[in-house]
Design an enzyme around this catalytic site. Structure first.
Site, PDB file in Angstrom:
ATOM      1  N   ASP A  52     -68.562 -25.131   4.189  1.00  0.00           N
ATOM      2  CA  ASP A  52     -69.728 -25.856   4.706  1.00  0.00           C
ATOM      3  C   ASP A  52     -69.677 -27.338   4.328  1.00  0.00           C
ATOM      4  OD1 ASP A  52     -70.753 -23.580   5.862  1.00  0.00           O
ATOM      5  OD2 ASP A  52     -72.033 -23.079   4.155  1.00  0.00           O
ATOM      6  N   SER A 100     -68.677 -11.106  -2.569  1.00  0.00           N
ATOM      7  CA  SER A 100     -69.829 -11.567  -3.342  1.00  0.00           C
ATOM      8  C   SER A 100     -69.673 -13.018  -3.796  1.00  0.00           C
ATOM      9  CB  SER A 100     -70.047 -10.620  -4.527  1.00  0.00           C
ATOM     10  OG  SER A 100     -71.322 -10.794  -5.088  1.00  0.00           O
ATOM     11  N   LYS A 149     -70.073  -8.705   1.352  1.00  0.00           N
ATOM     12  CA  LYS A 149     -71.106  -8.188   0.455  1.00  0.00           C
ATOM     13  C   LYS A 149     -72.020  -9.345   0.065  1.00  0.00           C
ATOM     14  CE  LYS A 149     -73.001  -5.977  -3.209  1.00  0.00           C
ATOM     15  NZ  LYS A 149     -73.995  -6.505  -4.159  1.00  0.00           N
TER      16      LYS A 149
END
Length: 691
Positions: A477, A466, A491
């Protein structure tokens, strides 16, 4: 046999006689409140769920199959004829849910109930007659029957249950119990299962049906009864006055899914993900066998007052033979914010060019003291604030880079993941959230400047979930640092709790996406450099859950890149491989992970021959012992004479005391080495390409 037990047998025989003579037993019926709640559930699923849900005949078939799995996942009670009789319902569940006409599905439960009750009576009758198994021959018992056809007859189930009873007895015999103890333990198990079955009420049946309805859509959508809704935090997560573990049902067993950071179980070091709990006892009471017990019933046994002790009979995740259980003791406690706070340390790594200092910040969860924050207090505790303080401390100690350890961090407050990213970047987007209508909300860091702009590596594992995945994905990124470890949990969905007229529904309403547009759902975050893992992804993780939502993408957003780690990955992986191939703990992790994978794939059945069963177990333990002693020899430690799972022992053995570096600590050290390699390569690249 006791008078009460005899009376129970008589009532069961009377029930069977009434059925045989055509006199119908009282059928459980859904209440008006449940009918209304079912209709509300249908509306919530159709119009509120993230996915585009069509409650049509195709869905109805899936949900009906799910209901059969909920009732009899191992194909051990119902026969082919039983299922065929109710097969017309497979196209009716959608209409039944919308109209609240649930009686036919309660009738299917009643059929299962009758078969299960008769089966436990059958088992107890066999125990009354005495067990005369010889434990010879070449019989085996299939362990997982989820995909086998339904039994053609009751006689076929008799054969199955004879083998199951034999296996249960053999398991206890091998563990050292005599005939009297074996019979007593098995009687306790089956009488307990029978008693719990007889205590089932209409609310329980409705809950099972709704579990099938919601579970056919995604694993995180679910129905909570009024009783469960009153204590939602207690449903599986024992964090208030318990042991601090997230549990889930796994066939007949209760499995540890994860540990609450800073909780009693994690501090005790006696449980690991995928361990199975087969017995629960209080400090001085008898151990209650919980095989076959409902999850919420096991939770109730484990919970208790703060400061009290619970005893658990646990089968380690790696064990194939259920005889290899051990008893552990955990003192119940509350989980304090201080126990979950970020902490730091400095590692000193000796390399060819001297000693290097690398800081490590461990972040167990994404927390915030909401009460203090909402009250406007200036010094409220939060992950971001605590990590910022640890960064300052490490910088004052002259570290060359920082490893952020998110292993076993199951997530927490989204706002903290968002603000924590802001410590390492100078403003920018952090995560996209897409709702059920396709609308995308963009969250980001609006603070100017970064608290830390030096070399950074993020360490993750299968239990990083999460919010941890949002953080790791953003760092990857942005090119702000490297991500190393094992693929994360996956998740990537958001749930909300909505009230019904009867109970509540936990509904998946949105999905997380990285700023690159990739979902964290199902696949998780793929590390730049992958480490071996002892956590089996087939047992733990989003991809191991039935009907998990798929991975997908949305449009990426504009963001700046802080670095280009991809330029150096080939060299970094080669250097990592060179170290991993020679470090005893890394070699051990890789070999043990491979052994665990092979055990899972090869162990589809167990022998009912005592000598062969023991030989198979001893061969496995010999292989595990050889791996451990190979590691110990390379580290200069004394070899072990026998394979022992030392978790849960009150006194550490001499071998454990002389262990200078726990096995999984090598992952932190290797992450630090990778950070230094990356920093060196990047500096060299910048120097070579300076203007």
């Amino acid at each position: 046999m006791s008078p009460l037990a005899h009376m129970g047998r008589t009532m069961a025989l009377l029930a069977a006689l009434l059925l045989a003579t055509g006199v119908a037993l009282a059928q459980p019926e859904p209440t008006d409140d449940q009918r209304r709640a079912a209709t509300e559930m249908a509306e919530a699923l159709r119009y509120g769920h993230y996915a585009d849900i069509s409650l049509d005949d195709n869905w109805s078939r899936r949900a009906f199959e799910r209901y059969l799995d909920v009732l009899d996942s191992q194909r051990a009670f119902l026969t082919e004829q039983d299922v065929a009789e109710f097969l017309p319902l497979e196209k009716q569940l959608d209409d039944a849910l919308l109209d609240g006409e649930l009686a036919p599905f309660f009738a299917l439960y009643q059929r299962y109930h009758e078969r299960a009750e008769a089966r436990f009576e059958w088992l107890l009758e066999h125990l009354d007659q005495g067990l005369d198994f010889t434990y010879e021959g070449d019989q085996r018992l299939e362990l997982d029957r989820e995909d086998v056809p339904w039994a053609e007859s009751t006689q076929a189930l008799d054969e199955l249950w004879t083998r199951r009873l034999k296996n249960a007895a053999l398991t206890l015999v091998i563990s050292g119990q005599d005939d009297e103890q074996v019979e007593s333990n098995l009687r306790q198990r089956y009488e307990g299962q029978l008693n719990r079955l007889r205590q089932t009420n209409e609310e329980d049946i409705f809950g099972l049906l709704m579990a099938a309805v919601t579970g056919s859509i995604d694993p995180h959508t679910g129905y909570l009864s009024p009783r469960q809704g009153e204590s939602f935090d207690i449903q599986m997560r024992l964090s208030l006055e318990g042991i601090g573990a997230l549990l889930q049902a796994d066939g007949e067993y209760v499995k540890v899914a994860s540990l609450v950071p800073g909780g009693p179980a994690e501090r005790a070091g006696v449980l690991e993900p995928a361990d199975r709990i087969v017995g629960v006892g209080q400090e001085d009471g008898d151990m209650v066998n919980v095989v076959g017990m409902r999850l919420d019933s096991v939770v109730e046994l484990i919970r208790g007052p703060k400061g009290s002790v619970v005893r658990l009979d646990v089968v380690p995740a790696q064990a194939v033979d259920m005889t290899r259980s051990r008893e552990v003791r955990i003192t119940r406690d509350t989980v304090k914010l201080e126990d979950q706070a970020a902490q730091s340390e400095v590692l000193e790594l000796e390399r060819d060019d001297g000693v290097h200092r690398v800081g490590v910040i461990t972040v167990p969860t994404f927390y915030v003291d909401f009460d203090a924050w909402q009250a406007g207090e200036d010094n409220y505790r939060s992950t971001t604030r605590d990590v910022a303080k640890e960064i300052e401390t490490l910088q004052n100690q002259g570290v060359e880079g920082i490893v952020l350890d998110l292993r076993n961090n199951g997530g927490g407050a989204l706002q903290e993941a968002n603000s924590l990213i802001g410590l390492f970047i100078d403003r920018g987007p952090t995560v996209q959230v897409r709702d059920a209508r396709g609308r995308i909300s963009l969250y980001g860091d609006t603070e100017t400047g970064a608290v830390y702009d030096g070399p950074l590596t993020v360490l993750v594992n299968r239990l990083s979930a999460s919010a941890s995945e949002i953080f790791a994905g953003a760092i990857q990124d942005y090119g702000r640092g490297l991500v190393v470890g094992t693929p994360t949990f996956g998740k990537g969905t958001v749930q909300t709790l909505n009230e019904l007229s009867h109970g509540e529904i936990k509904l998946t309403r949105a999905k997380f996406y990285r700023i690159s547009g990739e979902s964290t759902q199902h696949r998780g975050v793929e590390p730049d450099i992958i480490f071996p893992s002892l956590v089996d992804p087939e047992l733990i993780g989003e991809s191991s859950l039935d009907n998990a939502l798929d991975w997908d993408t949305v449009r990426s957003v504009q963001y700046r890149e802080y670095g280009e780690p991809w330029r150096f990955l080939e060299t970094l992986r080669a250097r990592h491989r060179e170290r991993a191939d020679t470090h005893p703990n890394f070699v051990y992790l890789e070999q043990q992970a491979e052994l665990n994978r092979r055990m899972r794939e090869e162990t589809t059945s167990v022998s009912l021959n005592r000598e062969l069963r023991q030989a198979e177990t001893e061969a496995l333990e010999a292989e595990q012992l050889a791996l451990e002693n190979q590691r110990r020899e390379a580290l200069g430690l004394e070899p072990l004479e026998e394979w022992i799972d030392a978790r849960g022992e009150e006194d550490d053995s001499d071998q454990e005391k002389e262990e200078e570096e726990p096995v999984e600590q090598v992952q932190v050290l290797e992450a630090a080495h990778i950070l230094l390699d990356h920093s060196q390569l990047e500096n060299n690249y910048r120097f070579a390409h300076r203007e």
